[in-house]
Design a protein around this motif. Structure first.
Motif, PDB file in Angstrom:
ATOM      1  N   MET A  19       6.405  -9.173 -15.108  1.00  0.00           N
ATOM      2  CA  MET A  19       6.257 -10.357 -15.937  1.00  0.00           C
ATOM      3  C   MET A  19       5.821 -11.537 -15.077  1.00  0.00           C
ATOM      4  N   LEU A  20       5.430 -12.615 -15.732  1.00  0.00           N
ATOM      5  CA  LEU A  20       5.018 -13.809 -15.006  1.00  0.00           C
ATOM      6  C   LEU A  20       5.160 -15.027 -15.903  1.00  0.00           C
ATOM      7  N   THR A  21       5.348 -16.165 -15.253  1.00  0.00           N
ATOM      8  CA  THR A  21       5.324 -17.457 -15.932  1.00  0.00           C
ATOM      9  C   THR A  21       4.544 -18.423 -15.055  1.00  0.00           C
ATOM     10  N   GLN A  22       3.928 -19.407 -15.683  1.00  0.00           N
ATOM     11  CA  GLN A  22       3.164 -20.397 -14.933  1.00  0.00           C
ATOM     12  C   GLN A  22       3.974 -21.671 -14.738  1.00  0.00           C
ATOM     13  N   ARG A  23       3.968 -22.170 -13.516  1.00  0.00           N
ATOM     14  CA  ARG A  23       4.653 -23.411 -13.184  1.00  0.00           C
ATOM     15  C   ARG A  23       3.794 -24.603 -13.593  1.00  0.00           C
ATOM     16  N   PRO A  24       4.376 -25.804 -13.678  1.00  0.00           N
ATOM     17  CA  PRO A  24       3.581 -26.979 -14.040  1.00  0.00           C
ATOM     18  C   PRO A  24       2.406 -27.247 -13.105  1.00  0.00           C
ATOM     19  N   ASP A  25       2.522 -26.819 -11.821  1.00  0.00           N
ATOM     20  CA  ASP A  25       1.426 -27.045 -10.873  1.00  0.00           C
ATOM     21  C   ASP A  25       0.330 -25.990 -10.974  1.00  0.00           C
ATOM     22  N   GLY A  26       0.464 -25.037 -11.897  1.00  0.00           N
ATOM     23  CA  GLY A  26      -0.545 -24.007 -12.095  1.00  0.00           C
ATOM     24  C   GLY A  26      -0.261 -22.696 -11.407  1.00  0.00           C
ATOM     25  N   ASP A  27       0.612 -22.678 -10.388  1.00  0.00           N
ATOM     26  CA  ASP A  27       0.955 -21.422  -9.733  1.00  0.00           C
ATOM     27  C   ASP A  27       1.780 -20.539 -10.669  1.00  0.00           C
ATOM     28  N   LEU A  28       1.829 -19.255 -10.353  1.00  0.00           N
ATOM     29  CA  LEU A  28       2.543 -18.286 -11.168  1.00  0.00           C
ATOM     30  C   LEU A  28       3.778 -17.777 -10.428  1.00  0.00           C
ATOM     31  N   THR A  29       4.884 -17.635 -11.147  1.00  0.00           N
ATOM     32  CA  THR A  29       6.034 -16.887 -10.658  1.00  0.00           C
ATOM     33  C   THR A  29       5.907 -15.471 -11.186  1.00  0.00           C
ATOM     34  N   VAL A  50      10.752 -20.042 -24.894  1.00  0.00           N
ATOM     35  CA  VAL A  50      10.411 -21.309 -24.249  1.00  0.00           C
ATOM     36  C   VAL A  50      10.342 -21.098 -22.738  1.00  0.00           C
ATOM     37  N   ARG A  51       9.759 -22.099 -22.063  1.00  0.00           N
ATOM     38  CA  ARG A  51       9.659 -22.066 -20.606  1.00  0.00           C
ATOM     39  C   ARG A  51      10.039 -23.418 -20.030  1.00  0.00           C
ATOM     40  N   VAL A  52      10.726 -23.375 -18.885  1.00  0.00           N
ATOM     41  CA  VAL A  52      10.985 -24.562 -18.080  1.00  0.00           C
ATOM     42  C   VAL A  52      10.651 -24.217 -16.633  1.00  0.00           C
ATOM     43  N   ASP A  53      10.602 -25.236 -15.790  1.00  0.00           N
ATOM     44  CA  ASP A  53      10.535 -25.022 -14.353  1.00  0.00           C
ATOM     45  C   ASP A  53      11.967 -25.117 -13.840  1.00  0.00           C
ATOM     46  N   PRO A  54      12.593 -23.994 -13.468  1.00  0.00           N
ATOM     47  CA  PRO A  54      14.015 -24.057 -13.105  1.00  0.00           C
ATOM     48  C   PRO A  54      14.295 -24.940 -11.898  1.00  0.00           C
ATOM     49  N   ARG A  55      13.314 -25.065 -11.003  1.00  0.00           N
ATOM     50  CA  ARG A  55      13.518 -25.901  -9.821  1.00  0.00           C
ATOM     51  C   ARG A  55      13.610 -27.376 -10.201  1.00  0.00           C
ATOM     52  N   GLU A  56      13.031 -27.743 -11.327  1.00  0.00           N
ATOM     53  CA  GLU A  56      13.125 -29.107 -11.827  1.00  0.00           C
ATOM     54  C   GLU A  56      14.252 -29.270 -12.831  1.00  0.00           C
ATOM     55  N   SER A 102      16.038 -35.370 -23.618  1.00  0.00           N
ATOM     56  CA  SER A 102      17.037 -36.338 -23.151  1.00  0.00           C
ATOM     57  C   SER A 102      17.012 -36.504 -21.635  1.00  0.00           C
ATOM     58  N   ALA A 103      16.918 -35.391 -20.910  1.00  0.00           N
ATOM     59  CA  ALA A 103      16.988 -35.435 -19.449  1.00  0.00           C
ATOM     60  C   ALA A 103      15.614 -35.588 -18.804  1.00  0.00           C
ATOM     61  N   GLY A 104      14.551 -35.433 -19.591  1.00  0.00           N
ATOM     62  CA  GLY A 104      13.212 -35.724 -19.091  1.00  0.00           C
ATOM     63  C   GLY A 104      12.593 -34.664 -18.221  1.00  0.00           C
ATOM     64  N   PHE A 105      12.907 -33.385 -18.451  1.00  0.00           N
ATOM     65  CA  PHE A 105      12.247 -32.346 -17.665  1.00  0.00           C
ATOM     66  C   PHE A 105      11.208 -31.600 -18.510  1.00  0.00           C
ATOM     67  N   TRP A 106      10.337 -30.920 -17.832  1.00  0.00           N
ATOM     68  CA  TRP A 106       9.197 -30.212 -18.429  1.00  0.00           C
ATOM     69  C   TRP A 106       9.675 -28.980 -19.195  1.00  0.00           C
ATOM     70  N   LEU A 107       9.195 -28.803 -20.409  1.00  0.00           N
ATOM     71  CA  LEU A 107       9.506 -27.624 -21.219  1.00  0.00           C
ATOM     72  C   LEU A 107       8.301 -27.308 -22.087  1.00  0.00           C
ATOM     73  N   ARG A 108       8.007 -26.027 -22.232  1.00  0.00           N
ATOM     74  CA  ARG A 108       6.909 -25.576 -23.078  1.00  0.00           C
ATOM     75  C   ARG A 108       7.454 -24.666 -24.176  1.00  0.00           C
ATOM     76  N   GLU A 109       7.150 -25.000 -25.430  1.00  0.00           N
ATOM     77  CA  GLU A 109       7.497 -24.142 -26.569  1.00  0.00           C
ATOM     78  C   GLU A 109       6.292 -23.258 -26.899  1.00  0.00           C
ATOM     79  N   VAL A 131      17.142 -27.639 -13.563  1.00  0.00           N
ATOM     80  CA  VAL A 131      18.558 -27.551 -13.191  1.00  0.00           C
ATOM     81  C   VAL A 131      19.034 -28.842 -12.526  1.00  0.00           C
ATOM     82  N   PRO A 132      18.344 -29.370 -11.507  1.00  0.00           N
ATOM     83  CA  PRO A 132      18.802 -30.664 -10.969  1.00  0.00           C
ATOM     84  C   PRO A 132      18.674 -31.815 -11.965  1.00  0.00           C
ATOM     85  N   ALA A 133      17.691 -31.753 -12.869  1.00  0.00           N
ATOM     86  CA  ALA A 133      17.563 -32.820 -13.864  1.00  0.00           C
ATOM     87  C   ALA A 133      18.758 -32.834 -14.804  1.00  0.00           C
TER      88      ALA A 133
END
Length: 375
Positions: free
Chosen positions: A276-286, A145-151, A83-90, A153-155
């Motif tokens: 732990m780590l997660t990958q951001r949409p730009d390929g970098d890792l948190t 699931v994964r989201v990019d929190p920087r995207e 609905s809000a149009g943000f990136w999510l990975r299942e 939350v404001p979305a």
């Protein structure tokens, strides 16, 4: 950002103090129930725990009430992303095991959770994420699931605003009482108030924070360049993670694992490492993270802990890492509880996730809170 004083009279069925993920979850739920909503946020945008985390909906590793909330929240995350149009990975989570005792814990967890924790051999791990030479196998937790929190939350805030929720950014809530929130821009009449200020409960209701034993948990986290080996589609946990999440607590092999890791990596275990780590949409890792607890946190990071994290992540993935950003995460923590929900006055609810799983559980917690508050 809203500027100037509030025009009087202004009223909302529900006033939410705090525009982090817990506050936004309550705003979403109140809106879904047909209530008018105003969100008061002291900063110009969300800059706290809700955007400093891994963006990991860590469903399966929870237990009890947190697990129930996480399962509900997962469905809401998926719907909101559309609905809000943000990136999510299942794409789930892969837990990497580098020792036999870690494999034993994961096998025991599979016996408890069945297909929510699928065992993987070395080849099964490599089919999902890059793996260093020490990795023996692991488990896949498909519900996560994964989201990019920087995207995200404001979305979500923008999506709410487009549907009539009013946001008062850069506005401090000075006092909260039944039916009224006094802010730095004027007064808001409120049918009900949700105070969702995360680790800052003590700034508004110190007696509630004192009774709960609430402190701040500070985290050392980093963003690093993604591995040359390619995409890391799933979130990645490690043997250190097995000591941090309550879902694994009843596994019989966990004490032996804890003893071994404490003996081999005493400093990292003492620092509360959840590797732990997660990958951001730009390929970098948190990547991260360590845990330090205090009512008032030391603002200074410790480079030797960052280097310990980097060495462990490099071993997990099998390659060197280049740091792009470092930051201190922070969230509320209280002994023996995942959630702090208190009623300091009629029609006022204080809500804080006190176990570092706000992203995972907020959209399950909010319906339960509003069931009581709006009844």
């Amino acid at each position: 950002m809203t500027s100037g004083l509030l025009r009087r009279p202004e009223r909302a069925d529900v006033v939410v103090v705090g525009a982090g993920i817990v506050g936004l979850a309550h705003a979403c739920e109140a809106l879904a129930r047909g209530r008018s909503v105003v969100v008061v946020e002291r900063d110009e945008r969300a800059v706290g725990a809700s955007v400093r985390n891994f963006g990991h909906g860590c469903v399966t590793a929870q237990d009890g009430t947190a697990l129930a909330y996480a399962r509900t929240a997962r469905d809401t995350w998926v719907r909101l992303a559309r609905s809000a149009g943000f990136w999510l990975r299942e794409s789930g989570t892969v837990v990497l095991a580098r020792a036999e005792d870690e494999m034993a814990v994961l096998e025991e967890f599979h016996a408890l959770r069945g297909e929510e924790a699928v065992p993987l051999d070395r080849a099964g791990v490599e089919a999902r994420v890059p793996a260093g030479p020490d990795v023996l196998g692991g488990a896949w937790l498909p519900m996560d699931v994964r989201v990019d929190p920087r995207e995200a939350v404001p979305a979500i805030a923008a999506w709410l605003a487009a549907r009539g929720v009013r946001f008062l950014w850069g506005t401090a809530a000075l006092t909260v009482e039944p039916g009224l929130v006094r802010t730095s821009r004027g007064e808001l009449a409120a049918g009900h108030v949700v105070v969702a200020v995360g680790h800052d409960v003590d700034r508004h209701f110190p007696e509630i924070a004192d009774e709960a034993g609430l402190v701040r948990c500070g985290l050392q986290m980093m963003r690093v360049r993604g591995p040359a080996a390619g995409a890391v589609d799933a979130a990645v946990l490690s043997g250190f993670s097995l000591m941090k999440y309550p879902g694994f607590a009843s596994c019989p092999s966990l004490p032996a694992l804890r003893d071994r890791l404490t003996g081999e990596h005493a400093e990292l275990v003492a620092a509360g490492l959840n590797l732990m780590l997660t990958q951001r949409p730009d390929g970098d890792l948190t990547v991260g993270d360590t845990h330090a607890y205090a009512r008032t946190l030391d603002p200074f990071g410790h480079e030797h802990l960052d280097q310990g994290i980097l060495a462990q992540v490099a071993n997990l993935l099998g390659g060197p890492l280049t740091v792009r950003e470092r930051w201190r995460g922070v969230y509320a923590s209280a002994p023996g509880r995942d959630f702090l929900v208190a009623t300091p006055a009629p029609g006022v609810q204080v809500v804080s996730v006190t176990s570092g799983v706000g992203m995972t559980t907020a959209f399950g917690l909010a319906p339960a809170v509003l069931d009581g508050l709006l009844a």
